[in-house]
Design an enzyme around this catalytic site. Structure first.
Site, mmCIF file in Angstrom:
data_model
loop_
_atom_site.group_PDB
_atom_site.id
_atom_site.type_symbol
_atom_site.label_atom_id
_atom_site.label_comp_id
_atom_site.label_asym_id
_atom_site.label_seq_id
_atom_site.Cartn_x
_atom_site.Cartn_y
_atom_site.Cartn_z
ATOM 1 N N GLU A 122 0.938 -1.684 -0.419
ATOM 2 C CA GLU A 122 0.135 0.272 0.437
ATOM 3 C C GLU A 122 0.591 1.373 0.398
ATOM 4 O O GLU A 122 1.648 1.535 0.357
ATOM 5 C CB GLU A 122 -0.738 0.145 1.235
ATOM 6 C CG GLU A 122 -2.459 1.103 0.929
ATOM 7 C CD GLU A 122 -3.139 1.501 2.686
ATOM 8 O OE1 GLU A 122 -2.981 0.223 3.589
ATOM 9 O OE2 GLU A 122 -4.020 1.831 2.291
ATOM 10 N N MET A 264 0.210 -3.172 8.582
ATOM 11 C CA MET A 264 0.261 -3.174 7.851
ATOM 12 C C MET A 264 -0.988 -3.963 7.720
ATOM 13 O O MET A 264 -0.781 -5.330 7.582
ATOM 14 C CB MET A 264 0.944 -3.155 6.134
ATOM 15 C CG MET A 264 0.336 -3.330 4.928
ATOM 16 S SD MET A 264 -0.235 -2.080 4.515
ATOM 17 C CE MET A 264 -1.407 -2.683 3.693
ATOM 18 N N GLU A 265 -2.060 -3.605 7.334
ATOM 19 C CA GLU A 265 -3.111 -4.721 7.677
ATOM 20 C C GLU A 265 -3.607 -6.184 6.252
ATOM 21 O O GLU A 265 -4.565 -6.169 6.209
ATOM 22 C CB GLU A 265 -4.511 -3.748 7.368
ATOM 23 C CG GLU A 265 -4.817 -2.474 5.963
ATOM 24 C CD GLU A 265 -4.979 -1.315 5.764
ATOM 25 O OE1 GLU A 265 -3.512 -1.772 6.517
ATOM 26 O OE2 GLU A 265 -5.155 -1.575 5.249
ATOM 27 N N HIS A 298 -6.503 -1.547 15.702
ATOM 28 C CA HIS A 298 -6.536 -0.727 13.649
ATOM 29 C C HIS A 298 -6.122 -1.926 12.754
ATOM 30 O O HIS A 298 -7.040 -1.607 12.117
ATOM 31 C CB HIS A 298 -5.312 0.182 13.907
ATOM 32 C CG HIS A 298 -5.301 1.145 13.235
ATOM 33 N ND1 HIS A 298 -6.663 2.411 12.450
ATOM 34 C CD2 HIS A 298 -4.667 0.764 11.594
ATOM 35 C CE1 HIS A 298 -6.526 2.685 11.824
ATOM 36 N NE2 HIS A 298 -5.654 2.019 10.678
ATOM 37 N N GLU A 299 -5.775 -2.446 13.145
ATOM 38 C CA GLU A 299 -5.090 -3.519 11.602
ATOM 39 C C GLU A 299 -5.899 -4.553 11.333
ATOM 40 O O GLU A 299 -6.851 -5.079 10.716
ATOM 41 C CB GLU A 299 -3.917 -3.825 11.669
ATOM 42 C CG GLU A 299 -2.589 -2.277 11.496
ATOM 43 C CD GLU A 299 -3.038 -1.785 10.392
ATOM 44 O OE1 GLU A 299 -3.424 -2.034 9.990
ATOM 45 O OE2 GLU A 299 -2.267 -0.744 10.948
HETATM 46 N N1 B3K Z 1 -2.663 1.096 5.688
HETATM 47 C C1 B3K Z 1 -1.282 1.049 5.970
HETATM 48 C C2 B3K Z 1 -1.010 2.221 5.706
HETATM 49 C C3 B3K Z 1 -0.050 1.872 4.695
HETATM 50 C C4 B3K Z 1 0.853 4.043 4.330
HETATM 51 C C5 B3K Z 1 1.594 3.534 3.181
HETATM 52 N N2 B3K Z 1 2.560 4.560 2.579
HETATM 53 C C6 B3K Z 1 -1.635 1.126 7.631
HETATM 54 C C7 B3K Z 1 -2.602 1.646 8.321
HETATM 55 O O1 B3K Z 1 -3.381 2.238 8.293
HETATM 56 O O2 B3K Z 1 -3.993 0.405 8.962
HETATM 57 ZN ZN ZN Z 2 -4.988 1.804 9.060
#
Ligand code: B3K
Ligand code: ZN
Length: 849
Positions: A122, A264-265, A298-299
């Site tokens: 991501e 990261m999820e 969160h993840e």
């Molecule tokens: N979704 C990821 C963040 C990705 C960042 C990319 N530069 C973590 C999060 O918000 O859970």
């Molecule tokens: Zn997130």
């Protein structure tokens, strides 16, 4: 299209092709990993446009269309894409690429963290692995085979369920994974390495067993228990609160030391910065424990809000992030003190998001124009995005909010959708008109509420008028919680719907002039202009039912005096202020809440509300107020400090609250000349990292002879603990005296320092710019220069990390003219750097525009 061409939300078009299945094979090698990517494509509707795949920093080896090798004349490749004319509607494409994980210091795509391989895709990292339609609305099922040396990489992981494994020639082995849930490429993950695994399981509400596995570097398994317990709490909470259950048979988390952000999820295989996994009693602070639980939550919550229902395009990022932050905040609030959690959310918003909204990179929670997507993982998209969801929760109420979410999931499960789709589902499920509310998605800037009141004694009426303004933009729907405090037993609480530019309310039967407590629980992310007397604020502090308002009234009172002292450094503080503090200190309130009440508004919370501010004068004023309170109330601070000491160590809520309170008292006491001994005493006797670090932070803020001895002792004790050494680097960078620039040079030359490790780079650079404002903003401009020098180096190593670190330099609007011009001069230098990555370029250009 050049690298620097902006992309616009308005230009969104659906993809011309779909990818339904992907079959990947990775042959992992340090500098030359081969990726074989077989994709099944279908043409979306009748058109004869060519297929354009995204690809960056990959070496193309071969392209096969339905099994036939294509000659290099049959497609075009440039730095960003591979273009191919295909006449079929349904076809198979096999693309082989080679990539270099070992030299990937940007940590996007496939890279190495120590000896382990891992990925970060991501937002647009998958294109650094293979050619692909690398956009979130292209969703495919992935099968992934990972091949590597068995000794170096006994664990080979990817998304979904393990479907095959075996040994191969030359000491290699393979594992194959299949993820049955169609997903965008940004959720793809691969990890390979030698880990220790903490295993557990979770029985879901419908009775399925889920295997839980946390992979950590060898020797760290005892630091993974808190993460595991947090994961199980998060799983149970999501079932209870939202009826959401986990969907695969296995949930894996891998902790790595080299990571650009928190975590990261990726579907079924979260990759985490080790900072948000590892925690044990001796090495982690209470804040670390809290953060591990919050990020794990969160993840995990992303599995529904992000993965099952994802974003149509990256402009919709807040669809998943705002909603997921709201969910993790609610989770934390339910696990801990709701009021303290809320106060901490608001502090972050006020000290960082408001500044972003007032700075050159201001954008709506749904941005409309983006050059580098990584620049939009912002406090606005995340934290203000969460506030917007919270306002919906407030407006609709808990039950209706849940009905709306239920409809959202049933309508959009397995799809890639927009913020409007989300709001429409909430509106449809609850029969609520949310058209005006949608404006929160398209307006940037922090609205200002100007409040006036009038009490009509004769008619026992209280009139309240609230005007909203935000750079001439149309009026928003703002929920405003209030309490009217009178001598009646019960306060009168209301939720007002402010929908016009200016609106009035009349409250009947109000027998005496009430005191207004505004924005209960901080119902909206706004600033307020409503001067209240010291007496009114003191009344709110003790009499409001809403704990947020009680705390906030104290902060307002303090802000008033800090700004006054700034203008008149010689003024003395009124007795009434001392009395307020005295009553806070002697009240029988929960320790954690009391600690928040005693914490002064920070430099960052105050700086952007003062025009042409000399940051040193502001710091001096904060210091003066703190010292005066400490001096006047020293015995009480000392008493509270001693009363909060605990014999043993535990990390339940009460113990954590006591530590917070004790350490905030310490931070006052050390401003007094004769209290230095408390620091070394606390350092020597501490049985946990929270107390140790509190002592050292105070020592760094008020450096004495003792400081170097303590720091050296700490470094020896913890030299082989990476996360604790990050704390040591951060402490060193926040030393508040003029040896700091030599210190910074020493730190950068330290054998344990490397700009290639984001945590370490941040430990020095961000700690300096954030925790050492006196020297970051020093009159010589050396602080700004130091930051620019590091950014120039980091630009070539890791543009994403560089781009995050530049933030304090581009938010200069409220600083005095001299500093503004010093900063601009530095930014111009950076702008002229030849090969500036678009991450920094976008921000520097915006700041100098
Ligand atoms: N979704 C990821 C963040 C990705 C960042 C990319 N530069 C973590 C999060 O918000 O859970
Ligand atoms: Zn997130």
């Amino acid at each position: 299209m050049s690298d620097f061409t902006p992309r616009y939300l308005a230009d969104y078009r659906a993809a011309y092709f779909s990818i339904t299945r992907v079959d990947l094979t990775f042959e992992l090698e340090h500098q030359k990993t081969r990726v074989t990517n077989q994709m099944h494509f279908t043409r979306n509707k009748a058109h004869n446009l060519p297929l354009v795949l995204d690809g960056e920093q990959v070496t193309l080896v071969s392209v096969k269309l339905d099994g036939e090798i294509l000659a290099s004349t049959e497609y075009q490749v440039d730095d960003h894409s591979l273009t191919l004319a295909v006449d079929r509607d349904d076809f198979q494409l096999e693309i082989v690429t080679e990539i270099n994980p070992a030299d990937n210091t940007a940590l996007e795509g496939l890279f190495k963290s120590g000896d382990a391989y891992c990925t970060q895709c991501e937002a647009e990292g998958f294109r650094r692995i293979s050619y692909y339609l690398d956009r979130p609305d292209v969703m495919a099922t992935f099968t992934t085979k990972v091949i590597a040396d068995k000794r170096q990489c006994p664990h080979l992981l990817s998304n979904g369920n393990k479907i095959a494994a075996g040994n191969l020639a030359n000491g290699k082995h393979f594992v194959q994974w299949h993820d049955p849930f169609p997903k965008p490429s940004y959720l793809f993950a691969l990890v390979a390495g030698d880990f220790e695994v903490l295993r557990d399981q979770y029985l879901t509400m419908s009775g399925r067993d889920v295997a839980l596995e946390i992979f950590v570097d060898k020797g760290n398994i005892n630091k993974a228990h808190h993460a595991m317990a947090s994961l199980k709490r998060a799983m149970a909470w999501d079932e209870q609160t939202f009826g959401l259950e986990y969907d695969l048979d296995i949930y894996m988390i891998v902790a790595v030391d080299f990571f650009n952000m928190g975590a990261m999820e990726n579907k079924g295989l979260n990759v985490f910065n080790s900072k948000y996994v590892l925690a044990d009693e001796t090495s982690a602070t209470d804040v670390d424990y809290f953060n591990v639980e919050a990020v794990i939550g969160h993840e995990y919550f992303h599995n529904w809000t992000g993965n099952r229902v994802t974003c149509r395009d990256w402009f919709q990022l807040s669809l998943k992030e705002g909603l997921t932050v709201f969910r993790d905040q609610q989770f934390s609030a339910d696990m801990h003190s709701a009021a303290v959690t809320r106060i901490q959310n608001v502090r972050v918003l006020r000290s960082q998001q408001f500044a972003e909204d007032a700075g050159p990179m201001a954008h709506p929670i749904r941005p409309e124009k983006v050059i580098e997507m990584n620049n939009f993982y912002t406090l606005t998209v995340y934290e203000k995005g969460a506030e917007v969801i919270r306002m919906l929760h407030t407006i609709l109420g808990k039950e209706k909010f849940r009905q709306g979410l239920d409809l959202y999931f049933s309508r959009f499960d397995g799809m890639a959708v927009t913020c409007d789709d989300f709001i429409n589902a909430m509106a449809d499920a609850t029969g609520t008109d949310l058209e005006q509310f949608k404006l929160w998605y398209s307006q940037s800037g922090t609205p200002l509420l100007t409040v006036s009141e009038y009490y009509d004694e004769q008619n026992a009426q209280y009139h309240l008028t609230i005007a909203q303004s935000n750079n001439e933009q149309p009026a928003l729907h703002i929920p405003v919680g209030i309490e009217l405090i009178t001598s009646e037993q019960q306060n009168d609480a209301h939720l007002l719907a402010l929908t016009k530019a200016k609106q009035s309310w009349t409250f009947e039967g109000v027998k005496e002039k009430p005191v207004l407590a505004l924005l209960t629980d901080f119902t909206a992310p706004v600033k307020t202009n409503f001067p209240q007397s010291d007496q009114a604020l003191a009344c709110i502090m003790t009499r409001a039912d809403d704990e947020f308002c009680r705390w906030d009234a104290g902060q307002k009172l303090l802000t008033t005096y800090i700004t006054r002292v700034m203008k008149q450094p010689q003024m003395s503080l009124p007795d009434s202020l001392y009395q307020v503090f005295e009553s806070i200190l002697s009240a029988d309130t929960a320790a954690a809440f009391k600690a928040e009440q005693l914490t002064l508004p920070s430099f960052n919370e105050l700086v952007d509300s003062i025009e042409a501010v000399n940051p040193i004068a502001l710091l001096d004023a904060i210091e003066t107020v703190k010292r005066s309170l400490a001096k006047q109330l020293a015995p009480l601070f000392l008493k509270q400090y001693q009363a909060s000491a605990q014999a043993g160590y535990s990390h339940d809520g009460i113990a954590i609250g006591k530590r917070a309170l004790k350490n905030v008292c310490l931070s006052y006491l050390v401003t007094l000349d004769n209290h230095e001994h408390l620091l070394s005493q606390q350092y020597q006797s501490a049985n946990n990292m929270t107390d140790t670090l509190a002592a050292l932070s105070c020592a760094a803020a008020y450096p004495s002879q003792e400081l170097n001895t303590l720091m050296a002792d700490f470094a020896i004790k913890w030299s082989d603990n990476t996360l604790v050494m990050d704390k040591w680097f951060a402490l060193q960078a926040s030393i508040n005296n003029d040896t700091i620039f030599d210190k910074l040079s020493d730190l950068m030359a330290h054998p344990l320092f490397s700009l290639k490790n984001p945590n370490r780079a941040r430990a020095v650079i961000a700690a300096f710019t954030q925790n050492n404002p006196r020297y970051f903003h020093c009159a010589s401009g050396r602080g700004y220069q130091f930051l620019i020098e590091q950014l120039v180096l980091l630009n070539d190593i890791n543009p994403q990390v560089a781009s995050r670190l530049i933030t304090p330099l581009i938010q200069f609007k409220s600083l005095d003219a001299k500093r503004q011009s010093m900063i601009k001069e530095q930014l111009v230098k950076l702008q002229q750097h030849d090969k500036l990555a678009k991450d920094l370029q976008e921000k520097v250009d915006a700041a100098l525009a």
